[in-house]
Design an enzyme around this catalytic site. Structure first.
Site, PDB file in Angstrom:
ATOM      1  N   SER A 147       0.844  -1.206   0.000  1.00  0.00           N
ATOM      2  CA  SER A 147       0.000   0.000   0.000  1.00  0.00           C
ATOM      3  C   SER A 147       0.877   1.254   0.000  1.00  0.00           C
ATOM      4  CB  SER A 147      -0.938   0.010   1.208  1.00  0.00           C
ATOM      5  OG  SER A 147      -0.209  -0.069   2.414  1.00  0.00           O
ATOM      6  N   ASP A 205       5.980   2.787   6.716  1.00  0.00           N
ATOM      7  CA  ASP A 205       6.076   2.135   5.405  1.00  0.00           C
ATOM      8  C   ASP A 205       6.347   3.141   4.284  1.00  0.00           C
ATOM      9  OD1 ASP A 205       5.430  -0.062   6.865  1.00  0.00           O
ATOM     10  OD2 ASP A 205       3.666  -0.629   5.714  1.00  0.00           O
TER      11      ASP A 205
HETATM   12  N1  ADP Z   1      -0.146  -2.671  -7.076  1.00  0.00           N
HETATM   13  C1  ADP Z   1      -1.155  -2.066  -6.487  1.00  0.00           C
HETATM   14  N2  ADP Z   1      -2.056  -1.378  -7.227  1.00  0.00           N
HETATM   15  C2  ADP Z   1      -3.084  -0.762  -6.619  1.00  0.00           C
HETATM   16  N3  ADP Z   1      -3.342  -0.797  -5.299  1.00  0.00           N
HETATM   17  C3  ADP Z   1      -2.492  -1.458  -4.524  1.00  0.00           C
HETATM   18  C4  ADP Z   1      -1.369  -2.129  -5.065  1.00  0.00           C
HETATM   19  N4  ADP Z   1      -0.720  -2.701  -4.047  1.00  0.00           N
HETATM   20  C5  ADP Z   1      -1.424  -2.404  -2.933  1.00  0.00           C
HETATM   21  N5  ADP Z   1      -2.486  -1.659  -3.204  1.00  0.00           N
HETATM   22  C6  ADP Z   1      -3.480  -1.152  -2.226  1.00  0.00           C
HETATM   23  O1  ADP Z   1      -3.000  -1.463  -0.926  1.00  0.00           O
HETATM   24  C7  ADP Z   1      -3.904  -2.329  -0.233  1.00  0.00           C
HETATM   25  C8  ADP Z   1      -3.142  -3.351   0.591  1.00  0.00           C
HETATM   26  O2  ADP Z   1      -2.580  -2.681   1.666  1.00  0.00           O
HETATM   27  P1  ADP Z   1      -2.378  -3.330   3.079  1.00  0.00           P
HETATM   28  O3  ADP Z   1      -3.627  -3.979   3.576  1.00  0.00           O
HETATM   29  O4  ADP Z   1      -1.787  -2.271   3.888  1.00  0.00           O
HETATM   30  O5  ADP Z   1      -1.307  -4.482   2.835  1.00  0.00           O
HETATM   31  P2  ADP Z   1       0.253  -4.357   2.510  1.00  0.00           P
HETATM   32  O6  ADP Z   1       0.608  -2.921   2.535  1.00  0.00           O
HETATM   33  O7  ADP Z   1       0.921  -5.139   3.573  1.00  0.00           O
HETATM   34  O8  ADP Z   1       0.448  -5.007   1.181  1.00  0.00           O
HETATM   35  C9  ADP Z   1      -4.750  -2.964  -1.307  1.00  0.00           C
HETATM   36  O9  ADP Z   1      -6.029  -3.278  -0.783  1.00  0.00           O
HETATM   37  C10 ADP Z   1      -4.807  -1.870  -2.373  1.00  0.00           C
HETATM   38  O10 ADP Z   1      -5.842  -0.970  -2.053  1.00  0.00           O
HETATM   39  C1  PMV Z   2       1.043  -2.805  11.418  1.00  0.00           C
HETATM   40  C2  PMV Z   2       1.889  -1.664  10.860  1.00  0.00           C
HETATM   41  O1  PMV Z   2       2.885  -1.350  11.845  1.00  0.00           O
HETATM   42  C3  PMV Z   2       2.613  -2.067   9.588  1.00  0.00           C
HETATM   43  C4  PMV Z   2       1.680  -2.472   8.483  1.00  0.00           C
HETATM   44  O2  PMV Z   2       2.404  -2.928   7.356  1.00  0.00           O
HETATM   45  P1  PMV Z   2       1.662  -3.660   6.151  1.00  0.00           P
HETATM   46  O3  PMV Z   2       0.611  -2.746   5.626  1.00  0.00           O
HETATM   47  O4  PMV Z   2       1.055  -4.919   6.698  1.00  0.00           O
HETATM   48  O5  PMV Z   2       2.726  -3.914   5.117  1.00  0.00           O
HETATM   49  C5  PMV Z   2       0.991  -0.463  10.642  1.00  0.00           C
HETATM   50  C6  PMV Z   2       1.735   0.853  10.454  1.00  0.00           C
HETATM   51  O6  PMV Z   2       2.873   1.004  10.931  1.00  0.00           O
HETATM   52  O7  PMV Z   2       1.137   1.754   9.869  1.00  0.00           O
HETATM   53 MG    MG Z   3       0.100  -1.497   4.000  1.00  0.00          MG
END
Ligand code: ADP
Ligand code: PMV
Ligand code: MG
Length: 397
Positions: A147, A205
């Protein structure tokens, strides 16, 4: 009218220690991964903004006059220091045809795009007519900061085409990065995008996605680690889907319900991050095995704490058990609840041990790969600097 094409990327991240606690003001240590999200922007003369996000199945297009009218209709001003308001997000959801409580990846990705597009153009001038494609090597929603990498790429591209920051890639150069001041602006806006997706992010992040390398993060203060040894890490994706937003909200509820019980856990995680930082900064670049027992114990203790906070999952317990049976130490990374775990590999861990652990992890249905850490932050690329797979994904679609 914007006349240049842009190719840029931002890395995912691994949190070594401090996930969840960092949302509550504690220290986190995070490193950039060599898996990246890429954005391609092309001018288009049709008076529209086109967005394609193949990772989450989004293909959308809006007429620029409609976006301008939408922006003018907002009562509250947009600013990089202001959180997206509930009213602003509700208006954007209605505009994009997203149901009120929708939290599916495609809905959040579209909403984050629209928010950043409108907010940045309100402050710096209209987003011109462009075609944007975002493609990622990162698994979505697996704890590797997809994200934030997405939000950092959007912030960098939108700020560039609105003229808020320069386009530092010169003719003949293969890559270029922005100045510290410009990176600070990219990071600030990316944080707003993370807010749309996460609700209550700490900002760690997007800081790693912007600056790359290895850093300590606490309450918005970003400090690059003085020295980072060559750490070898095995990443394992349990492939169990989860949402950072839901997990962060769950941890907060627990802390509010049992403050006297949970606050000491957060303090302990903070102490783990600080202890780990001291060990890492004392390690030579190619460290000998004697440094590793402490790092391994810190992984074990923190994994237990993260279970207490509610970030665990049976799949992550299994991952830890399987690697422990090979003498290796693991913890979840990111929000947990599934997603990815990290396993520390010592310099004297034999390749046969790693292969055996990988085989057993794959037999659980997990996917794993060895990875390098400390990748550069948000970067502009010439097409010749990108590998064939990335180019294919960006240019052929
Ligand atoms: N390649 C991408 N294109 C568009 N949106 C994305 C992409 N990668 C992630 N996202 C957005 O980020 C969200 C995932 O974020 P999150 O739940 O924080 O997981 P993480 O950051 O750990 O991958 C997805 O639901 C989407 O909205
Ligand atoms: C749980 C947390 O510490 C990290 C979240 O990372 P991710 O979206 O799961 O990649 C939330 C944050 O720091 O914003
Ligand atoms: Mg995330």
């Amino acid at each position: 009218m914007w006349e240049r094409s842009l190719l840029l990327s931002a890395p995912g991240k691994v949190i070594l220690h401090g996930e969840h606690a960092v949302v509550h003001g504690k220290v986190a240590l995070a490193v950039a991964l060599d898996l990246r999200t890429f954005l391609r922007l092309r001018p288009c003369g049709e008076g529209r903004v086109h967005v394609r996000l193949p990772g989450v199945g989004v293909v959308r297009s809006w007429e620029t006059p409609r976006l301008q009218a939408l922006r003018r209709g907002f009562a509250a001003d947009f600013d990089e220091s202001k959180s997206p308001s509930v009213e602003q997000l509700d208006t954007l959801k209605e505009f994009a045809g997203i149901a009120a409580g929708a939290s599916a990846p495609e809905s959040l990705a579209t909403l984050a795009f629209l928010y950043m597009c409108l907010a940045i153009s309100a402050k710096y001038g209209d987003v011109p007519s462009v075609d944007i494609l975002v493609w990622s090597e990162l698994p979505t929603g697996a704890g590797l900061g997809s994200s934030a990498a997405y939000a950092v790429c959007l912030a960098a591209a939108l700020l560039t085409v609105c003229g808020a920051i320069s386009c530092p890639l010169k003719e003949g150069e293969s890559t270029a990065r922005w100045t510290e001041e410009e990176l600070t602006l990219i990071n600030t806006w990316a944080f707003q995008g993370e807010r749309v997706i996460h609700g209550n992010p700490s900002g760690v992040d997007n800081a790693v996605g912007t600056w790359g390398g290895a850093l300590r993060y606490q309450s918005g203060k970003i400090t690059p680690l003085k020295r980072v040894p060559m750490l070898k890490i095995l990443l394992t994706n349990t492939k169990v889907p989860r949402s950072t937003k839901v997990l962060v909200a769950g941890a907060k509820q627990k802390i509010l319900k049992f403050p006297a019980i949970m606050n000491p856990v957060l303090d302990s995680i903070d102490a783990i991050s600080q202890e780990c930082q001291s060990v890492l900064e004392a390690m030579p670049e190619n460290p000998s095995p004697e440094y590793y027992p402490v790092l391994e114990e810190l992984f074990d203790i923190n994994q237990h704490h993260l279970n207490v906070i509610g970030a665990g999952h049976p799949s992550l317990d299994r991952l830890c058990r399987v690697t422990a049976s090979h003498g290796l130490h693991s913890k979840l990374t990111g929000a947990g609840g599934g997603g990815c775990g990290i396993t520390l590999l010592r310099p004297d861990t034999s390749p046969l041990t790693v292969e055996a652990a990988k085989r057993d992890l794959c037999a659980c249905g997990f996917e794993c790969w060895e990875t390098n850490i400390g990748a550069p932050g948000v970067t502009l690329h010439s097409s010749s600097s990108l590998n064939a797979k990335v180019l294919h994904a960006l240019l052929e679609s």
